[in-house]
Design a protein around this motif. Structure first.
Motif, PDB file in Angstrom:
ATOM      1  N   LYS A  10       0.841  -1.191   0.000  1.00  0.00           N
ATOM      2  CA  LYS A  10       0.000   0.000   0.000  1.00  0.00           C
ATOM      3  C   LYS A  10       0.874   1.238   0.000  1.00  0.00           C
ATOM      4  N   GLN A  39       1.285  -5.195   3.868  1.00  0.00           N
ATOM      5  CA  GLN A  39       0.320  -5.540   4.894  1.00  0.00           C
ATOM      6  C   GLN A  39      -0.353  -6.879   4.628  1.00  0.00           C
ATOM      7  N   THR A  41      -4.042  -8.797   5.292  1.00  0.00           N
ATOM      8  CA  THR A  41      -5.431  -8.526   5.621  1.00  0.00           C
ATOM      9  C   THR A  41      -6.186  -9.840   5.810  1.00  0.00           C
ATOM     10  N   PHE A  43     -10.279 -10.883   5.959  1.00  0.00           N
ATOM     11  CA  PHE A  43     -11.626 -10.374   5.718  1.00  0.00           C
ATOM     12  C   PHE A  43     -11.609  -8.871   5.443  1.00  0.00           C
ATOM     13  N   PHE A  44     -10.635  -8.413   4.654  1.00  0.00           N
ATOM     14  CA  PHE A  44     -10.467  -7.027   4.208  1.00  0.00           C
ATOM     15  C   PHE A  44     -10.117  -6.056   5.339  1.00  0.00           C
ATOM     16  N   VAL A  45      -9.709  -6.574   6.490  1.00  0.00           N
ATOM     17  CA  VAL A  45      -9.290  -5.743   7.624  1.00  0.00           C
ATOM     18  C   VAL A  45      -7.776  -5.905   7.785  1.00  0.00           C
ATOM     19  N   PRO A  46      -7.010  -4.801   7.777  1.00  0.00           N
ATOM     20  CA  PRO A  46      -5.556  -4.916   7.960  1.00  0.00           C
ATOM     21  C   PRO A  46      -5.221  -5.483   9.346  1.00  0.00           C
ATOM     22  N   ILE A  47      -4.423  -6.549   9.359  1.00  0.00           N
ATOM     23  CA  ILE A  47      -4.031  -7.205  10.610  1.00  0.00           C
ATOM     24  C   ILE A  47      -2.609  -6.828  10.992  1.00  0.00           C
ATOM     25  N   ARG A  49       1.205  -4.806   9.556  1.00  0.00           N
ATOM     26  CA  ARG A  49       1.942  -4.008   8.576  1.00  0.00           C
ATOM     27  C   ARG A  49       3.423  -4.094   8.895  1.00  0.00           C
TER      28      ARG A  49
END
Length: 67
Positions: A10, A39, A41, A43-47, A49
């Motif tokens: 990103k 990063q 992710t 379920f589309f949530v950043p866990i 980085r």
């Protein structure tokens, strides 16, 4: 059970870095300050980085130098 995960790079624009002359295209222009990181992710949530770095990018040719 279904898991949706991903890896990716990103970039986040932090603003203007100033006016400089590019070493690649030799034009004087406004450079942008960018933070780049990798990063993970779930379920589309950043866990997580990692590998954060800041760069200045030429507004004309896209050449980058470390900030």
């Amino acid at each position: 059970m279904l898991f949706i995960f991903g890896f990716g790079t990103k970039q986040k624009l932090l603003g203007e870095a100033g006016v400089r002359t590019c070493p690649r295209c030799h034009n004087t222009t406004v450079w942008s300050l960018v933070r780049r990181y990798r990063q993970f992710t779930l379920f589309f949530v950043p866990i997580a980085r990692w590998g954060r770095a800041q760069f200045e990018i030429c507004g004309i040719c896209g050449a980058s130098v470390p900030a």
